[in-house]
Design a protein around this motif. Sequence first.
Motif, PDB file in Angstrom:
ATOM      1  N   SER A 208       5.921 -10.391   3.255  1.00 30.72           N
ATOM      2  CA  SER A 208       5.838  -8.938   3.082  1.00 30.72           C
ATOM      3  C   SER A 208       5.200  -8.534   1.760  1.00 30.72           C
ATOM      4  N   ARG A 209       5.525  -9.210   0.685  1.00 27.52           N
ATOM      5  CA  ARG A 209       4.999  -8.782  -0.613  1.00 27.52           C
ATOM      6  C   ARG A 209       3.504  -9.081  -0.735  1.00 27.52           C
ATOM      7  N   ALA A 210       3.050 -10.159  -0.099  1.00 23.27           N
ATOM      8  CA  ALA A 210       1.612 -10.437  -0.055  1.00 23.27           C
ATOM      9  C   ALA A 210       0.890  -9.350   0.740  1.00 23.27           C
ATOM     10  N   ILE A 211       1.508  -8.901   1.816  1.00 27.05           N
ATOM     11  CA  ILE A 211       0.935  -7.831   2.635  1.00 27.05           C
ATOM     12  C   ILE A 211       0.861  -6.533   1.827  1.00 27.05           C
ATOM     13  N   LEU A 212       1.918  -6.223   1.076  1.00 27.61           N
ATOM     14  CA  LEU A 212       1.917  -5.031   0.235  1.00 27.61           C
ATOM     15  C   LEU A 212       0.751  -5.043  -0.741  1.00 27.61           C
ATOM     16  N   ARG A 213       0.578  -6.159  -1.423  1.00 26.30           N
ATOM     17  CA  ARG A 213      -0.475  -6.242  -2.432  1.00 26.30           C
ATOM     18  C   ARG A 213      -1.865  -6.137  -1.795  1.00 26.30           C
TER      19      ARG A 213
ATOM     20  N   CYS B 242       5.012   0.759   3.058  1.00 28.99           N
ATOM     21  CA  CYS B 242       3.714   0.706   2.383  1.00 28.99           C
ATOM     22  C   CYS B 242       2.639   1.360   3.235  1.00 28.99           C
ATOM     23  N   PHE B 243       2.611   1.050   4.528  1.00 27.85           N
ATOM     24  CA  PHE B 243       1.602   1.627   5.422  1.00 27.85           C
ATOM     25  C   PHE B 243       1.756   3.145   5.524  1.00 27.85           C
ATOM     26  N   LEU B 244       2.991   3.609   5.539  1.00 23.57           N
ATOM     27  CA  LEU B 244       3.219   5.052   5.602  1.00 23.57           C
ATOM     28  C   LEU B 244       2.767   5.726   4.306  1.00 23.57           C
ATOM     29  N   GLU B 245       3.045   5.110   3.174  1.00 20.95           N
ATOM     30  CA  GLU B 245       2.600   5.665   1.896  1.00 20.95           C
ATOM     31  C   GLU B 245       1.073   5.651   1.789  1.00 20.95           C
ATOM     32  N   LYS B 246       0.443   4.612   2.319  1.00 22.40           N
ATOM     33  CA  LYS B 246      -1.008   4.468   2.217  1.00 22.40           C
ATOM     34  C   LYS B 246      -1.752   5.127   3.378  1.00 22.40           C
ATOM     35  N   GLU B 247      -1.004   5.697   4.318  1.00 23.17           N
ATOM     36  CA  GLU B 247      -1.595   6.387   5.479  1.00 23.17           C
ATOM     37  C   GLU B 247      -2.480   5.440   6.287  1.00 23.17           C
TER      38      GLU B 247
ATOM     39  N   GLY C  44      -4.188   7.444   0.352  1.00 26.59           N
ATOM     40  CA  GLY C  44      -2.742   7.594   0.251  1.00 26.59           C
ATOM     41  C   GLY C  44      -2.254   7.463  -1.181  1.00 26.59           C
ATOM     42  N   THR C  45      -1.023   6.998  -1.332  1.00 22.71           N
ATOM     43  CA  THR C  45      -0.394   6.867  -2.644  1.00 22.71           C
ATOM     44  C   THR C  45      -0.946   5.663  -3.394  1.00 22.71           C
ATOM     45  N   ASP C  46      -1.296   5.858  -4.649  1.00 25.89           N
ATOM     46  CA  ASP C  46      -1.697   4.736  -5.501  1.00 25.89           C
ATOM     47  C   ASP C  46      -0.433   3.972  -5.876  1.00 25.89           C
ATOM     48  N   LEU C  47      -0.307   2.759  -5.361  1.00 27.46           N
ATOM     49  CA  LEU C  47       0.923   1.987  -5.553  1.00 27.46           C
ATOM     50  C   LEU C  47       0.778   0.859  -6.566  1.00 27.46           C
ATOM     51  N   LEU C  48      -0.402   0.731  -7.184  1.00 26.58           N
ATOM     52  CA  LEU C  48      -0.679  -0.439  -8.001  1.00 26.58           C
ATOM     53  C   LEU C  48      -0.584  -0.194  -9.502  1.00 26.58           C
TER      54      LEU C  48
END
Length: 213
Positions: free
Chosen positions: A67-72, A20-25, A82-86
């Motif tokens: 982890s999933r709470a951190i992602l959100r 997630c961090f890599l995708e979001k830079e 970065g990437t729009d993941l939502l």
Amino acid sequence: MVVKVYGYVHASCPQRVLLCFLEKEIEFELIHVDLDTLEHKKPDHLLRQPFGQVPAIEDGDFKLYESRAILRYYSNKYTDQGTDLLGKTLEQRAIVDQWMETETNYFNALALPIVVNLVLKPKFGKPCDFTFVEEQKVKLEKIMDVYENQLARNRYLAGDEFTLADLTHMPMMNIMNIIGLSSMVTTRPNLNRWWNDISARPAWKKLIEMAAN
């Protein structure tokens, strides 16, 4: 500010956050927690994660685990980076959440015990319950059929764009391939197409390089 990620680069839950961090830079520092020596059960780490698991993050004074709470959280915090993941609409976000819940309650709930029995138990000198593993595989095959049907209608799990719905599956999918369960994906053309697509993403390749070093 650099986010501190406490975890183990080969474990699926920390990988989920790192990806997630890599995708979001997002800048981060990975602080290794040695699972083999049970460092995650020691008092210092229990202050960060009271259940003795990884990952946990520290972002200045802000601390978070699961982890999933951190992602959100970070996908919302850095919506425009970065990437729009939502997903772009309320409905799309609901579908993303649906597939994240599916990953947790159906896919991971079956895949993780298989990994525990085939990999972790032997590593610590405990016997693998092969009967249980075969039972779990049969159940997981049925779950994979649901994914195959979904991906016959959509490029990605939640629609036309790569989102957290896809990202959250990737670490465990990769582990399945490593331990000899790749046929669950390769025998299903839509699932196989999806996996080849998402595993070719630059962020995933960077994560694999991190794990190899």
